[in-house]
Scaffold this motif. Structure first.
Motif, PDB file in Angstrom:
ATOM      1  N   UNK A  94      16.761  10.556  -8.271  1.00 47.26           N
ATOM      2  CA  UNK A  94      17.322   9.250  -8.671  1.00 47.26           C
ATOM      3  C   UNK A  94      17.300   8.289  -7.481  1.00 47.26           C
ATOM      4  N   UNK A  95      17.675   8.799  -6.300  1.00 44.34           N
ATOM      5  CA  UNK A  95      17.669   7.931  -5.101  1.00 44.34           C
ATOM      6  C   UNK A  95      16.270   7.451  -4.777  1.00 44.34           C
ATOM      7  N   UNK A  96      15.312   8.370  -4.901  1.00 42.21           N
ATOM      8  CA  UNK A  96      13.919   7.998  -4.630  1.00 42.21           C
ATOM      9  C   UNK A  96      13.451   6.908  -5.603  1.00 42.21           C
ATOM     10  N   UNK A  97      13.699   7.131  -6.891  1.00 40.25           N
ATOM     11  CA  UNK A  97      13.214   6.170  -7.899  1.00 40.25           C
ATOM     12  C   UNK A  97      13.903   4.811  -7.691  1.00 40.25           C
ATOM     13  N   UNK A  98      15.208   4.812  -7.381  1.00 46.78           N
ATOM     14  CA  UNK A  98      15.903   3.541  -7.116  1.00 46.78           C
ATOM     15  C   UNK A  98      15.280   2.818  -5.920  1.00 46.78           C
ATOM     16  N   UNK A  99      15.002   3.595  -4.864  1.00 47.90           N
ATOM     17  CA  UNK A  99      14.400   2.983  -3.665  1.00 47.90           C
ATOM     18  C   UNK A  99      13.029   2.419  -3.990  1.00 47.90           C
ATOM     19  N   UNK A 100      12.238   3.166  -4.772  1.00 47.41           N
ATOM     20  CA  UNK A 100      10.900   2.667  -5.138  1.00 47.41           C
ATOM     21  C   UNK A 100      10.997   1.384  -5.955  1.00 47.41           C
ATOM     22  N   UNK A 133       5.438   4.494   1.921  1.00 49.16           N
ATOM     23  CA  UNK A 133       5.876   5.676   2.685  1.00 49.16           C
ATOM     24  C   UNK A 133       6.792   5.240   3.834  1.00 49.16           C
ATOM     25  N   UNK A 134       6.377   4.208   4.575  1.00 52.07           N
ATOM     26  CA  UNK A 134       7.174   3.765   5.731  1.00 52.07           C
ATOM     27  C   UNK A 134       8.505   3.158   5.292  1.00 52.07           C
ATOM     28  N   UNK A 135       8.463   2.372   4.229  1.00 52.87           N
ATOM     29  CA  UNK A 135       9.717   1.740   3.762  1.00 52.87           C
ATOM     30  C   UNK A 135      10.685   2.791   3.237  1.00 52.87           C
ATOM     31  N   UNK A 138       0.835  -1.199   0.000  1.00 47.52           N
ATOM     32  CA  UNK A 138       0.000   0.000   0.000  1.00 47.52           C
ATOM     33  C   UNK A 138       0.874   1.256   0.000  1.00 47.52           C
ATOM     34  N   UNK A 139       0.246   2.380  -0.346  1.00 47.61           N
ATOM     35  CA  UNK A 139       0.982   3.657  -0.360  1.00 47.61           C
ATOM     36  C   UNK A 139       1.570   3.934   1.028  1.00 47.61           C
ATOM     37  N   UNK A 140       0.810   3.577   2.079  1.00 52.64           N
ATOM     38  CA  UNK A 140       1.302   3.834   3.440  1.00 52.64           C
ATOM     39  C   UNK A 140       2.552   2.989   3.732  1.00 52.64           C
ATOM     40  N   UNK A 141       2.514   1.727   3.272  1.00 48.62           N
ATOM     41  CA  UNK A 141       3.701   0.879   3.477  1.00 48.62           C
ATOM     42  C   UNK A 141       4.893   1.415   2.688  1.00 48.62           C
ATOM     43  N   UNK A 186      14.407   8.304   3.143  1.00 47.48           N
ATOM     44  CA  UNK A 186      13.765   9.170   2.144  1.00 47.48           C
ATOM     45  C   UNK A 186      12.388   9.566   2.673  1.00 47.48           C
ATOM     46  N   UNK A 187      12.222  10.858   2.939  1.00 42.90           N
ATOM     47  CA  UNK A 187      10.972  11.329   3.543  1.00 42.90           C
ATOM     48  C   UNK A 187      10.062  11.915   2.467  1.00 42.90           C
ATOM     49  N   UNK A 188       8.872  11.316   2.317  1.00 40.70           N
ATOM     50  CA  UNK A 188       7.836  11.908   1.473  1.00 40.70           C
ATOM     51  C   UNK A 188       6.618  12.117   2.372  1.00 40.70           C
ATOM     52  N   UNK A 189       5.528  12.633   1.824  1.00 44.61           N
ATOM     53  CA  UNK A 189       4.371  12.932   2.674  1.00 44.61           C
ATOM     54  C   UNK A 189       3.240  11.946   2.410  1.00 44.61           C
ATOM     55  N   UNK A 190       2.708  11.410   3.509  1.00 43.93           N
ATOM     56  CA  UNK A 190       1.538  10.549   3.398  1.00 43.93           C
ATOM     57  C   UNK A 190       0.417  11.172   4.215  1.00 43.93           C
ATOM     58  N   UNK A 191      -0.782  11.283   3.658  1.00 37.27           N
ATOM     59  CA  UNK A 191      -1.920  11.885   4.357  1.00 37.27           C
ATOM     60  C   UNK A 191      -2.932  10.803   4.699  1.00 37.27           C
ATOM     61  N   UNK A 192      -3.326  10.771   5.986  1.00 35.66           N
ATOM     62  CA  UNK A 192      -4.411   9.846   6.375  1.00 35.66           C
ATOM     63  C   UNK A 192      -5.744  10.525   6.098  1.00 35.66           C
ATOM     64  N   UNK A 193      -5.923  11.045   4.916  1.00 32.80           N
ATOM     65  CA  UNK A 193      -7.135  11.801   4.611  1.00 32.80           C
ATOM     66  C   UNK A 193      -7.898  11.125   3.479  1.00 32.80           C
TER      67      UNK A 193
END
Ligand SMILES: Cc1ncc(COP(=O)(O)O)c(C=O)c1O
Length: 349
Positions: free
Chosen positions: A338-344, A305-307, A300-303, A313-320
């Motif tokens: 590049x780091x973000x995309x590699x991590x994803x 975000x946590x991983x 999930x998007x929340x998972x 790597x900090x991004x924003x997740x909204x519980x909305x």
């Protein structure tokens, strides 16, 4: 809590460690600029005499208001009001022009602070639902309220309704229209000329995003002199400190530096969107320095975000509502993206 207010701000951004000095952390969660401010800003700050600390600052921020008026095509400081970040201006516009019990209008989803501030003020808040593509529905144009917060580009998607739509709204709306242009320097056009033609239009800008001065807290509002005069009556005596005033004046004086940083961010935004789409994310068009990456698969998007967080790597997740399956990602440097995309890629493999 016995003394707590029943309305709480979303304090996610205040978590200790969220502003890490650790250069290994990639911070893409609060829409800051990844590039430094103009060197002229540092020069101006270093040049301030000790008296700038001993004495109170200019209560009217005259110089800053003058340079902003000139840059934005207005006839003097009477058209400009300065505040301690745009957030202060948003609170002040309610304090100055809205009574408890009045209705404050905006859309959903949008900048969450609008609703919080309206509630704290005792106003009724109405957020008109945006359509699936985060665009304005036609019903929005027949709403009535004391004041409307209209973010353009609008978070968290970065959608930017055509100027003509905002103009149509200003013409038909019976209250004040606060056009929040926090991210507009990253967009294709703006509405800065509206206060000349529409007596109900207030255009707000911040130095936190395109000018890379989030830590100094400066925002400005441009409106008719009769509106600016009302702001001056309700503001704190010295709402903008001497360092922030000097920094913002210097930043305005090196506009080309800001524009060069914006050009880099816009180019990286394109790369980021392509990279996310290649991984299967849906990304609505954004004209801001962030994008909304929609994802309804597993994990999930929340998972995700946590991983990402575990990877630094900090991004924003909204519980909305409507945002549970999405991540809001600030456009960083090319290396950060590049780091973000590699991590994803690793997380989704
Ligand atoms: C839409 C919008 N308006 C206003 C602000 C407030 O900016 P400032 O840092 O000037 O308080 C933000 C900050 O993130 C924002 O996203």
């Amino acid at each position: 809590m016995k003394f707590g207010r029943k309305i709480l701000r979303d304090v996610e951004g205040y978590v200790p460690g969220e502003q890490p000095a650790d250069p290994k952390v990639v911070k893409l969660n609060t829409n800051e600029n990844p590039y430094p401010p103009s060197p002229k800003v540092l020069e101006a700050l270093r040049a301030l005499p000790a008296d700038a600390m001993r004495r109170y600052p200019d209560a009217l921020s005259e110089e800053l208001r003058c340079v902003c008026a000139e840059r934005y095509g207005y006839d003097g400081a009477d058209w400009v009001f300065a505040g301690n970040g745009m957030d202060e201006l948003l609170a002040m516009v309610l304090r100055t022009f809205v009574d408890p019990g009045d209705t404050v209008l905006s859309v959903y989803p949008t900048y969450v602070i609008y609703e919080t501030l309206a509630q704290l003020h005792g106003a009724l808040y109405k957020g008109v639902e945006l359509d699936e593509g985060f665009q304005l529905p036609e019903t929005f144009f027949s709403e009535s309220a004391r004041l409307c917060f209209f973010a353009r580009p609008n978070p968290p998607s970065g959608a930017c309704p055509p100027r003509a739509e905002v103009e149509r709204f200003c013409e038909s709306f019976d209250g004040l229209v606060v056009i929040d242009e926090a991210y507009v320097d990253f967009a294709d056009d703006d509405c800065m000329d509206f206060p000349k033609r529409h007596e109900n239009a207030i255009v707000m800008r911040t130095f936190s995003k395109s000018f890379s001065l989030a830590g100094l807290r400066v925002g400005v509002a441009v409106a008719r002199p009769e509106i600016v005069r009302e702001f001056l009556k309700t503001k704190d005596s010295y709402n903008l400190n001497a360092f922030s005033q000097a920094a913002a004046v210097a930043a305005m004086g090196d506009y080309a530096h800001m524009e060069a940083n914006v050009a880099k961010v816009r180019a990286t935004r394109g790369r980021l969107i392509e990279g996310l789409q290649a991984l299967g994310f849906t990304v609505p068009e954004s004209q801001a320095n962030f994008v909304l990456a929609q994802w309804d698969g597993a994990p999930s998007a929340k998972e995700i975000f946590q991983r990402l967080r575990e990877d630094g790597i900090y991004v924003r997740y909204f519980e909305h509502r409507r945002l549970e399956n999405a991540l809001r990602i600030t456009v960083g440097t090319d290396d950060e993206i590049d780091r973000l995309i590699d991590a994803l890629k690793r997380i989704l493999a």
